[in-house]
Design an enzyme around this catalytic site. Structure first.
Site, PDB file in Angstrom:
ATOM      1  N   CYS A  95       0.818  -1.226   0.000  1.00  0.00           N
ATOM      2  CA  CYS A  95       0.000   0.000   0.000  1.00  0.00           C
ATOM      3  C   CYS A  95       0.850   1.275   0.000  1.00  0.00           C
ATOM      4  O   CYS A  95       1.409   1.613  -1.035  1.00  0.00           O
ATOM      5  CB  CYS A  95      -0.983  -0.047   1.181  1.00  0.00           C
ATOM      6  SG  CYS A  95      -2.390   1.015   0.969  1.00  0.00           S
ATOM      7  N   ARG A 129     -12.219   7.046   0.062  1.00  0.00           N
ATOM      8  CA  ARG A 129     -11.196   5.994   0.172  1.00  0.00           C
ATOM      9  C   ARG A 129     -11.702   4.676  -0.426  1.00  0.00           C
ATOM     10  O   ARG A 129     -12.911   4.414  -0.436  1.00  0.00           O
ATOM     11  CB  ARG A 129     -10.831   5.778   1.650  1.00  0.00           C
ATOM     12  CG  ARG A 129     -10.215   6.995   2.295  1.00  0.00           C
ATOM     13  CD  ARG A 129      -9.764   6.699   3.723  1.00  0.00           C
ATOM     14  NE  ARG A 129      -8.624   5.777   3.734  1.00  0.00           N
ATOM     15  CZ  ARG A 129      -7.356   6.158   3.550  1.00  0.00           C
ATOM     16  NH1 ARG A 129      -7.090   7.429   3.303  1.00  0.00           N
ATOM     17  NH2 ARG A 129      -6.365   5.297   3.590  1.00  0.00           N
ATOM     18  N   HIS A 193      -3.601  -5.526   2.226  1.00  0.00           N
ATOM     19  CA  HIS A 193      -3.244  -5.736   3.630  1.00  0.00           C
ATOM     20  C   HIS A 193      -3.896  -7.051   4.079  1.00  0.00           C
ATOM     21  O   HIS A 193      -4.541  -7.740   3.290  1.00  0.00           O
ATOM     22  CB  HIS A 193      -3.858  -4.616   4.500  1.00  0.00           C
ATOM     23  CG  HIS A 193      -3.320  -3.253   4.259  1.00  0.00           C
ATOM     24  ND1 HIS A 193      -2.098  -2.826   4.726  1.00  0.00           N
ATOM     25  CD2 HIS A 193      -3.871  -2.205   3.595  1.00  0.00           C
ATOM     26  CE1 HIS A 193      -1.931  -1.556   4.378  1.00  0.00           C
ATOM     27  NE2 HIS A 193      -2.965  -1.158   3.692  1.00  0.00           N
TER      28      HIS A 193
HETATM   29  N1  GLN Z   1      -1.638   6.747   2.703  1.00  0.00           N
HETATM   30  C1  GLN Z   1      -1.925   5.947   1.528  1.00  0.00           C
HETATM   31  C2  GLN Z   1      -3.357   6.130   1.015  1.00  0.00           C
HETATM   32  O1  GLN Z   1      -4.218   6.506   1.763  1.00  0.00           O
HETATM   33  C3  GLN Z   1      -1.696   4.469   1.823  1.00  0.00           C
HETATM   34  C4  GLN Z   1      -2.627   3.933   2.893  1.00  0.00           C
HETATM   35  C5  GLN Z   1      -2.196   2.574   3.400  1.00  0.00           C
HETATM   36  O2  GLN Z   1      -1.010   2.251   3.413  1.00  0.00           O
HETATM   37  N2  GLN Z   1      -3.193   1.767   3.861  1.00  0.00           N
HETATM   38  O3  GLN Z   1      -3.601   5.812  -0.142  1.00  0.00           O
END
Ligand code: GLN
Length: 243
Positions: A95, A129, A193
């Site tokens: 990620c 998101r 993840h």
């Molecule tokens: N900060 C990055 C985003 O929001 C990655 C998030 C994460 O590693 N879960 O895309």
């Protein structure tokens, strides 16, 4: 045989227990009698970064701020890291650390988060998101074909490298072209993840074998009884496919 495995910045980038990837690799090596030497590196650590004696690097995911702090620190070692990757060094980036290897990452305010400019990857964040369980059909020849995980990212990532696979359920790189992740030599970047590897023992072995091939020219791993792991994996696949 032994593998020197470096977890990097897990005190900063470890959202959703990505450090579980290290536990999975360690156990699957030990079950095969492969010795593992774990090293942990982060900002201000005394551990010397000797890339010639590292066989595998694992980096997790985290906040925009966390990845900015990490990439600023890792930039000090960019050329050694580039040589490591060009020489077949194994690296799994989850990620935010996946994004960090690109040219840039524009956050939702349009500010560019410092990146390593290692790969021709572009990422920009959007306010909604991309969150949820994800099912991917891998394109790197793994059996089973499925990979499962959990994603939570604002970033939309675009590149022309080989993807890790095609999204069957969920969002992936950018929720547009239905691709997830990237594979370049022995670098794997993914939004999965979970932690990723315990949910997908077949790609954990793929990564271990790549490290052993690169170091000892090993061509095959002894197989393990993955009945429990694959049953758990398949129950997630079936849940996501509403079977
Ligand atoms: N900060 C990055 C985003 O929001 C990655 C998030 C994460 O590693 N879960 O895309």
């Amino acid at each position: 045989m032994e593998l020197n495995i470096m977890d990097m910045y897990s005190d900063i980038l470890n959202v959703y227990g990505d450090i579980g990837n290290l536990t999975c690799i360690n156990e699957r090596c030990k079950w095969r009698g492969i010795e593992v030497n774990n090293k942990s590196f982060s900002i201000g650590s005394n551990e010397k970064l000797d890339f010639d004696n590292i066989d595998m690097i694992l980096i997790g995911g985290g906040s925009d701020k966390g990845q900015s702090v990490v990439s600023e620190d890792l930039l000090k070692h960019r050329s050694e890291l580039e040589n490591y990757l060009n020489n077949g060094g194994v690296l799994l980036a989850i990620c935010g650390s996946y994004q960090m290897f690109g040219n840039n990452y524009h956050d939702i305010d349009g500010e560019n988060i410092q990146c390593l400019e290692m790969f021709d990857i572009e990422t920009h964040a959007e306010s909604n998101r991309l969150i949820g369980n994800i099912l991917v059909e891998n394109s790197i020849g793994l059996t089973p074909k499925t990979l499962v995980g959990f994603e939570n990212h604002a970033g939309r990532t675009y590149h022309n490298y080989n993807p890790l696979g095609e999204v069957k359920v969920g969002h992936g790189n950018n929720d547009e072209n239905k691709y997830e992740g990237m594979v370049y030599k022995n670098f794997i970047g993914t939004y999965l993840h979970g932690p990723f590897l315990p949910k997908n023992p077949h790609i954990a072995d793929y990564i271990i074998l790549n490290a052993l091939k690169n170091k000892y020219e090993v061509e095959k791993l002894t197989s393990l009884d993955d009945t429990i792991e694959i049953n758990a994996h398949n129950s997630m696949v079936n849940k996501l496919l509403n079977i």
